[in-house]
Write an enzyme that holds these catalytic residues in place. Structure first.
Site, PDB file in Angstrom:
ATOM      1  N   LYS A   1       0.869  -1.184   0.000  1.00 36.13           N
ATOM      2  CA  LYS A   1       0.000   0.000   0.000  1.00 36.13           C
ATOM      3  C   LYS A   1       0.903   1.230   0.000  1.00 36.13           C
ATOM      4  O   LYS A   1       1.891   1.282   0.740  1.00 36.13           O
ATOM      5  CB  LYS A   1      -0.859  -0.018   1.265  1.00 36.13           C
ATOM      6  CG  LYS A   1      -1.730   1.206   1.446  1.00 36.13           C
ATOM      7  CD  LYS A   1      -3.062   0.993   0.777  1.00 36.13           C
ATOM      8  CE  LYS A   1      -3.908   2.267   0.805  1.00 36.13           C
ATOM      9  NZ  LYS A   1      -5.009   2.155  -0.179  1.00 36.13           N
ATOM     10  N   PHE A   2       0.594   2.225  -0.834  1.00 31.31           N
ATOM     11  CA  PHE A   2       1.381   3.457  -0.844  1.00 31.31           C
ATOM     12  C   PHE A   2       0.865   4.386   0.250  1.00 31.31           C
ATOM     13  O   PHE A   2      -0.317   4.704   0.303  1.00 31.31           O
ATOM     14  CB  PHE A   2       1.297   4.146  -2.206  1.00 31.31           C
ATOM     15  CG  PHE A   2       2.040   5.459  -2.257  1.00 31.31           C
ATOM     16  CD1 PHE A   2       3.416   5.489  -2.063  1.00 31.31           C
ATOM     17  CD2 PHE A   2       1.365   6.654  -2.472  1.00 31.31           C
ATOM     18  CE1 PHE A   2       4.113   6.704  -2.089  1.00 31.31           C
ATOM     19  CE2 PHE A   2       2.056   7.865  -2.510  1.00 31.31           C
ATOM     20  CZ  PHE A   2       3.426   7.888  -2.320  1.00 31.31           C
ATOM     21  N   ILE A   3       1.754   4.785   1.127  1.00 27.48           N
ATOM     22  CA  ILE A   3       1.374   5.677   2.227  1.00 27.48           C
ATOM     23  C   ILE A   3       1.663   7.118   1.784  1.00 27.48           C
ATOM     24  O   ILE A   3       2.795   7.467   1.486  1.00 27.48           O
ATOM     25  CB  ILE A   3       2.183   5.353   3.509  1.00 27.48           C
ATOM     26  CG1 ILE A   3       2.107   3.844   3.848  1.00 27.48           C
ATOM     27  CG2 ILE A   3       1.696   6.195   4.689  1.00 27.48           C
ATOM     28  CD1 ILE A   3       0.732   3.310   4.147  1.00 27.48           C
TER      29      ILE A   3
ATOM     30  N   GLU B   1      13.597   1.813  10.439  1.00 29.19           N
ATOM     31  CA  GLU B   1      12.901   2.921   9.771  1.00 29.19           C
ATOM     32  C   GLU B   1      11.401   2.668   9.789  1.00 29.19           C
ATOM     33  O   GLU B   1      10.960   1.558   9.503  1.00 29.19           O
ATOM     34  CB  GLU B   1      13.336   3.009   8.304  1.00 29.19           C
ATOM     35  CG  GLU B   1      14.759   3.407   8.082  1.00 29.19           C
ATOM     36  CD  GLU B   1      15.033   3.677   6.597  1.00 29.19           C
ATOM     37  OE1 GLU B   1      14.084   3.642   5.788  1.00 29.19           O
ATOM     38  OE2 GLU B   1      16.208   3.913   6.283  1.00 29.19           O
TER      39      GLU B   1
ATOM     40  N   ARG C   1      23.694  -0.863  10.392  1.00 25.76           N
ATOM     41  CA  ARG C   1      24.994  -0.168  10.483  1.00 25.76           C
ATOM     42  C   ARG C   1      24.849   1.020  11.429  1.00 25.76           C
ATOM     43  O   ARG C   1      23.739   1.349  11.842  1.00 25.76           O
ATOM     44  CB  ARG C   1      25.360   0.370   9.097  1.00 25.76           C
ATOM     45  CG  ARG C   1      24.288   1.338   8.581  1.00 25.76           C
ATOM     46  CD  ARG C   1      24.652   2.091   7.338  1.00 25.76           C
ATOM     47  NE  ARG C   1      23.720   3.174   7.070  1.00 25.76           N
ATOM     48  CZ  ARG C   1      22.595   3.070   6.381  1.00 25.76           C
ATOM     49  NH1 ARG C   1      22.234   1.910   5.864  1.00 25.76           N
ATOM     50  NH2 ARG C   1      21.797   4.125   6.215  1.00 25.76           N
TER      51      ARG C   1
ATOM     52  N   ARG D   1      23.515  18.350   7.276  1.00 26.73           N
ATOM     53  CA  ARG D   1      24.595  17.742   6.476  1.00 26.73           C
ATOM     54  C   ARG D   1      25.145  18.812   5.539  1.00 26.73           C
ATOM     55  O   ARG D   1      24.429  19.312   4.668  1.00 26.73           O
ATOM     56  CB  ARG D   1      24.069  16.564   5.664  1.00 26.73           C
ATOM     57  CG  ARG D   1      23.543  15.436   6.517  1.00 26.73           C
ATOM     58  CD  ARG D   1      23.307  14.199   5.661  1.00 26.73           C
ATOM     59  NE  ARG D   1      22.667  13.151   6.432  1.00 26.73           N
ATOM     60  CZ  ARG D   1      22.505  11.912   6.000  1.00 26.73           C
ATOM     61  NH1 ARG D   1      22.939  11.576   4.789  1.00 26.73           N
ATOM     62  NH2 ARG D   1      21.912  11.004   6.749  1.00 26.73           N
TER      63      ARG D   1
END
Ligand code: MV4
Length: 497
Positions: free
Chosen positions: A200-202, A273, A290, A336
């Site tokens: 499903k695309f959120i 994530e 990592r 950054r």
């Protein structure tokens, strides 16, 4: 464990060398021909040349890194981030060579690297995943039925993916077949594996990640980082905590991240994530096996040195993290600083850093691998440094970051400094109204309109460069091409663009 080889370069190599020294460990640097004179080489106790500038023949060569570890008498290898950090084959080669891999077991890297396997393992462990399939689809007819079941819009994703390659959003059945084909061919090219699956695309979620640490006895989480400020899957600003996370969500998301890590037998530092929607629903996306670029914001709000803990855990020692202390305090932000020119479509900028002045002061941290005189090339990624601040609350952290960005001077290569300044002054950002599409909507922040302060800044930069050339020792690198008057001219033309 006595001597650690750092299979990396730049700011993270320096960061790991410092942690080794604080842990009483010797550090072995490796370097390519382009990095002979880099700060990480000088900071280490031993340094070994591993090949030419091209990464495939140096920092990505498993063979050369293992040989360097042997030659240097190292008994452990820290991969840092990027390069070989998430290659199970590298972790395996390290272990096969009778060395300690400062990271998770190869099997944990492998399980999380295959996104459909990770989804199956997470589902079994009760970790909420995005609705969708957990096996690859190859037949368009079966895919159509699956998409109907999930409900449009759906996302086609590469099973071997991550980081945004091999993904397609599909909003209606008629576009599905073409999207499957495109994603599969992109996945084959990028990962050597054409398998794709459906989710499903959120729409417009936030990108939140949870830091975990696991030793032989326990797995704990160190709260979240908000990573929604990104452009084309490259994060630009991260913060901890997130304005969108209540203590209740933190506890539930943290518990999910701990279960995810435990489900694959995780050890060391790792990150889960998640996508978080407006109504507080969250879904596990993937686990990064990592230490991450943005780990410092967590360190500042939790008072934990994550790299030292990685080293301790790898050595078989217990982590020095007491569950009762695991509460965030204050607010941390990271910008950054990259050698990319927002005025020029974020194109990488190269050349000699003629002058660099790092910001300093209370609550300011500058994690960098470059210094005045260094050459920025196209061989490696464009991250020059991370500017990290801590303050008691978000508003003061933003003020502190603005001040630090004002103090930063980089002459010789274009950077995204001016973008960060505009972002820190932006009303939506300061209110915390951000999601993963923020920078797509706010093209105005990316495009360079002349910032009046930049003119002054550039004049100061030119003056400092002049002062530097008069009083400082010339760096050992090449001295060709560049005089104070040329820097001043460059400064003027840049400012007036
Ligand atoms: C998604 C998504 C929306 N829905 N999955 C991007 C990279 C990879 N880690 C997964 N990604 C996404 N997966 C579903 N089902 C949106 C993204 C996404 C994204 C995620 C995190 C941070 C930035 C992003 C930018 C674009 C898309």
């Amino acid at each position: 464990m006595r001597r650690v080889l750092i299979a990396n370069r730049g700011e993270i190599a320096l960061r790991i060398i410092r942690a080794c020294h604080e842990e009483g460990l010797e550090a072995v640097a490796v370097y390519s021909a382009a990095d002979r004179r880099s700060a990480h080489v000088r900071a280490a106790d031993h340094a070994i040349a591993i090949g030419p500038a091209r990464p495939s023949e140096s920092y990505l060569s498993i063979e050369r890194l293992i040989a360097a570890a042997r030659e240097s008498g190292a008994d452990a290898v820290h991969p840092g981030y990027g390069f070989l950090a998430e290659r199970a084959a590298f972790a395996e080669a390290v272990v096969q060579a009778d060395l300690v891999f400062v990271g998770p077991p190869p099997a944990a890297i492998r399980a999380m690297g295959d996104k459909t396997e990770a989804r199956r393992r997470m589902q079994e462990a009760g970790v909420p995943i995005v609705p969708g399939g957990s096996a690859p689809v190859d037949d368009p007819v079966a895919a159509r039925a699956a998409a109907e079941e999930i409900g449009y819009p759906v996302m086609v994703k590469a099973a071997a993916g991550g980081g945004g390659k091999g993904m397609r959003v599909v909003r209606d059945p008629d576009s599905l077949a073409a999207a499957l084909k495109a994603a599969a061919s992109e996945a084959l090219k990028a990962f050597g594996d054409s398998s794709v699956y459906l989710e499903k695309f959120i729409e417009r979620p936030r990108h939140i990640e949870i830091q975990v640490l696991a030793d032989a006895e326990r797995t704990v989480h160190l709260g979240e980082r908000e990573c929604s400020i990104q452009r084309r899957h490259q994060k630009l600003v991260e913060e901890a905590p997130s304005i969108a996370i209540s203590a209740d969500i933190r506890e539930r998301m943290g518990a999910a991240a701990v279960s995810a890590a435990q489900a694959v037998g995780y050890r060391g530092a790792g990150t889960c994530e998640f996508l978080l929607t407006d109504d507080g629903t969250f879904y596990f996306l993937e686990m990064n096996t990592r230490i991450q670029v943005e780990h410092p914001v967590t360190e500042l709000v939790y008072g934990v040195d994550l790299v030292r803990e990685q080293l301790r855990i790898a050595a078989g020692l217990p982590m020095r993290v007491h569950p009762g202390w695991l509460n965030p305090r204050g607010w941390a932000l990271e910008c950054r600083i990259t050698s990319e020119d927002p005025a020029n479509g974020f194109l990488p900028s190269t050349g000699r850093i003629e002058y660099l002045r790092a910001p300093a002061g209370p609550g300011v941290r500058w994690d960098s691998g470059v210094e005045t005189g260094d050459e920025v090339t196209l061989y490696y990624d464009s991250l020059l440094a991370k500017l990290i601040v801590w303050a008691p609350d978000r508003s003061q952290a933003i003020t502190r970051m603005s001040q630090a960005l004002d103090e930063l001077v980089v002459v010789g290569v274009a950077t995204n400094q001016a973008f960060h300044r505009r972002l820190m002054a932006d009303a939506e950002f300061t209110k915390g109204e951000i999601d993963i599409q923020f920078l797509e909507r706010r093209a105005d922040l990316l495009a360079q309109s002349v910032d009046p302060r930049r003119l002054l800044d550039l004049a100061v930069a030119a003056a400092l460069a002049e002062d530097h050339s008069r009083h400082a020792r010339r760096p050992a690198a090449t001295t060709e091409g560049g005089s104070p008057s040329e820097w001043a001219r460059q400064a003027r033309s840049e400012g007036l663009r």
